[in-house]
Design an enzyme around this catalytic site. Sequence first.
Site, PDB file in Angstrom:
ATOM      1  N   SER A 180       0.655  -1.099   0.079  1.00 55.67           N
ATOM      2  CA  SER A 180      -0.015  -0.270   0.091  1.00 55.67           C
ATOM      3  C   SER A 180       0.868   1.063  -0.105  1.00 55.67           C
ATOM      4  O   SER A 180       2.054   1.147   0.077  1.00 55.67           O
ATOM      5  CB  SER A 180      -0.880  -0.003   1.199  1.00 55.67           C
ATOM      6  OG  SER A 180      -0.199   0.245   2.368  1.00 55.67           O
ATOM      7  N   ILE A 190       3.287   4.403  -0.419  1.00 53.98           N
ATOM      8  CA  ILE A 190       4.337   4.863  -1.122  1.00 53.98           C
ATOM      9  C   ILE A 190       4.917   3.446  -1.650  1.00 53.98           C
ATOM     10  O   ILE A 190       5.629   3.339  -2.872  1.00 53.98           O
ATOM     11  CB  ILE A 190       5.374   5.521  -0.316  1.00 53.98           C
ATOM     12  CG1 ILE A 190       5.006   6.912   0.131  1.00 53.98           C
ATOM     13  CG2 ILE A 190       6.956   5.527  -0.945  1.00 53.98           C
ATOM     14  CD1 ILE A 190       5.716   7.559   1.190  1.00 53.98           C
ATOM     15  N   SER A 230      11.808  10.289   7.144  1.00 58.69           N
ATOM     16  CA  SER A 230      10.678  11.326   7.365  1.00 58.69           C
ATOM     17  C   SER A 230      11.185  12.843   7.723  1.00 58.69           C
ATOM     18  O   SER A 230      12.389  12.599   8.141  1.00 58.69           O
ATOM     19  CB  SER A 230       9.654  10.860   8.335  1.00 58.69           C
ATOM     20  OG  SER A 230       8.714  11.731   8.615  1.00 58.69           O
ATOM     21  N   TYR A 247       7.256   7.765  16.941  1.00 60.49           N
ATOM     22  CA  TYR A 247       7.433   7.907  15.518  1.00 60.49           C
ATOM     23  C   TYR A 247       8.745   8.588  15.110  1.00 60.49           C
ATOM     24  O   TYR A 247       9.637   8.380  14.565  1.00 60.49           O
ATOM     25  CB  TYR A 247       6.259   8.072  14.447  1.00 60.49           C
ATOM     26  CG  TYR A 247       6.522   8.157  12.960  1.00 60.49           C
ATOM     27  CD1 TYR A 247       6.451   7.090  12.230  1.00 60.49           C
ATOM     28  CD2 TYR A 247       6.562   9.672  12.300  1.00 60.49           C
ATOM     29  CE1 TYR A 247       6.521   7.424  10.858  1.00 60.49           C
ATOM     30  CE2 TYR A 247       6.739   9.628  10.920  1.00 60.49           C
ATOM     31  CZ  TYR A 247       6.746   8.392  10.287  1.00 60.49           C
ATOM     32  OH  TYR A 247       6.970   8.451   8.984  1.00 60.49           O
TER      33      TYR A 247
END
Length: 335
Positions: A59, A61, A189, A202
């Site tokens: 799913s 990216i 990220s 995260y």
Amino acid sequence: MEWAALLLLALALCALLYLLGRWLLGLDGDLTLLWAEWRGKRPENELPDKVVWVTGASSGIGEELAYQLAKIGALVVLSARRENELERVKQKCLEISNLSSKDILVLPLDLTDRSSHEAATKTVLQHFGRIDVLVNNGGRSQRSLFVDTKVEVYAAIMELNYLGTVSLTKHVLNHMVQREKGKIVTMSSVMGIMGAPLATGYCASKHALQGFFNSLRPELGEYPEIIITTICPGPVQSKIIHNVFTEDLSKSLDNTGDQSHKMPTDRCVRLTLVSMVNDLKEAWISDHPYLAVCYLWQYAPTWAWWLMNKMGKIRIQNFKSGVDADISYSQKKKA
């Protein structure tokens, strides 16, 4: 006449600054990356027949990476936990490309099951004979306040996002060292560069990845053809938000909100492939304001903290109101 000339010069300078500002606000990647997109190597020329292993390929990216790689003509290994979703992605890859079934290997993989990573690597090598590129894309995000979040959630995030990635990298890197060539591309990220509320675990996992790969890169100095690339995307139209960690491992996010204001997934993936083939060490891929905050975080951290405090309050308010955390300061916010 002298004052008139100065006035014209001032007006010209203002116009130039205005145009420069408009141009900078329209950027969706760091300047080195966008230069590489304009003047550098093209994925269509560099990736055909390369063996590219993508984790988290069921799913978001990872799925879009599979499609763009297949269209280019790369040989693809698709890994994630859900085999049925991987088969769906494989079928679409076959429909949109000239690849045959043997050119796409579906390899179910649980990143948290580190004992399986050596065997998975051997399976890829038995099928294709080599691994040219590993794309560490598997992982989950987070939406929860620290005061409400159980410690077990932080352990799960680090096990998946950090330790699972390090483990798989270890086994693939052994192969690349033997060949003395290869690429390891890791989806970090912008949260690996800065911090943000609602994503303490995260952010910690992405900071850990940044530190690990930034330290690994110089360790591989005697292998100049082994390239370590770290990708730092901002908010993307990805299904990652549907599978985030919340304050409890057994609880899912009730309302994911509208995601249309975020960067399109296909654009993020295109810039990722550009970064990959041009051997960029780190690439920032994001719309504003996150892209601007990345620069502030690097060069003016005091201003970055001031801005993040402002943005953080909005994120928390949005989260508590049941809308997407980033929507209020998005460039593409709907009226």
